[in-house]
Design an enzyme around this catalytic site. Sequence first.
Site, short mmCIF file in Angstrom:
data_model
loop_
_atom_site.label_atom_id
_atom_site.label_comp_id
_atom_site.label_asym_id
_atom_site.label_seq_id
_atom_site.Cartn_x
_atom_site.Cartn_y
_atom_site.Cartn_z
N GLY A 196 -17.52 3.79 -17.73
CA GLY A 196 -18.91 3.94 -17.26
C GLY A 196 -19.66 2.63 -17.42
N GLY A 197 -20.46 2.52 -18.48
CA GLY A 197 -21.33 1.38 -18.72
C GLY A 197 -20.69 0.02 -18.49
N GLY B 61 -20.97 6.93 -23.55
CA GLY B 61 -22.21 6.17 -23.60
C GLY B 61 -22.79 5.98 -25.00
N TRP C 171 -19.80 4.41 -11.75
CA TRP C 171 -21.09 3.71 -11.76
C TRP C 171 -22.27 4.63 -12.07
CZ3 TRP C 171 -20.94 0.07 -6.81
CH2 TRP C 171 -19.96 -0.90 -7.01
N LYS C 172 -22.03 5.94 -12.03
CA LYS C 172 -23.12 6.92 -12.24
C LYS C 172 -24.27 6.61 -11.27
CE LYS C 172 -21.33 7.52 -16.84
NZ LYS C 172 -21.52 7.96 -18.21
N GLU D 135 -21.69 15.03 -17.63
CA GLU D 135 -23.13 14.93 -17.31
C GLU D 135 -23.52 15.96 -16.26
OE1 GLU D 135 -23.07 10.72 -16.49
OE2 GLU D 135 -22.90 10.32 -18.64
P1 PGA Z 1 -19.09 5.20 -20.78
O1 PGA Z 1 -19.00 6.39 -19.71
O2 PGA Z 1 -17.91 4.29 -20.51
O3 PGA Z 1 -20.40 4.53 -20.50
O4 PGA Z 1 -19.02 5.81 -22.12
C1 PGA Z 1 -17.78 6.97 -19.37
C2 PGA Z 1 -18.00 8.11 -18.40
O5 PGA Z 1 -19.01 8.81 -18.52
O6 PGA Z 1 -17.18 8.35 -17.50
#
Ligand code: PGA
Length: 246
Positions: free
Chosen positions: A229-230, A171, A9-10, A91
């Site tokens: 992620g997204g 992303g 979920w970041k 990140e």
């Molecule tokens: P993303 O991110 O699916 O939004 O590309 C994946 C991640 O950073 O783990």
Amino acid sequence: MKKIIAANWKMNPSSRSEAVRLAKASDEKGVIIFPPFVFLSAISKIIKKADLGAQDVFWENPPDGGAFTGEISANMIKRSGGSWVIIGHSERRRYLEESDEIINKKIKASLASGLKVILCIGESLTVKKEGTDFAKNFIKSQLKKNLLGLENFNLKDSNLVIAYEPIWAIGTGKPDDPADAADMAGFIKSYLSANIPALKPVVLYGGSVTSSNTARIFEHKEIDGALVGGASLKTGEFKKIIRIAS
Ligand code: PGA
């Protein structure tokens, strides 16, 4: 093996009620939810089928806590209901300048505490442009540095999972070609089998996974699941991914 779907979920969502809502919608077997630390406890109380984990951890884990301002220990994650942790996300390598040495220390502290680890590795676009052999060498060197000294480190079954996440695919809406990702996953598995034989090699793919590319990615037996992620923040979309995985 059924595919694993890890939801990263970041730094989302913005409220506890939204986090609980999202967790309820994602609560399926084979899913691991990785919310921000502040939502771990609330989510651990409401999920029934999914597993739970944290997006990071500190490398010291004194039993009674310690003077490390702002940090969260492996024991704290476990007491908040987490059984997994993501380490080395690109990140964090980029914005927090996490080094391979720090990542190695975090993996050791986590495994020693009994947490299961998803280690993220992946090459930049600059590295990719140098060609497949160059990229594989880069990945090999990341594995070597991040897993240094782990050969006899409480490794069993699949308590250490690798997420192959090419940085340029995260992303961006531009996922890796599934066949290329599978080739790299196979390469990572051979490295693990040769260097940490006690471990059952499990490799996830991450980087712009959506419901429209999941099936093509999962066709490849080298890929055991996805780090999403997204798309993990959109309930309808994430449910579709879970359905394809199972
Ligand atoms: P993303 O991110 O699916 O939004 O590309 C994946 C991640 O950073 O783990």
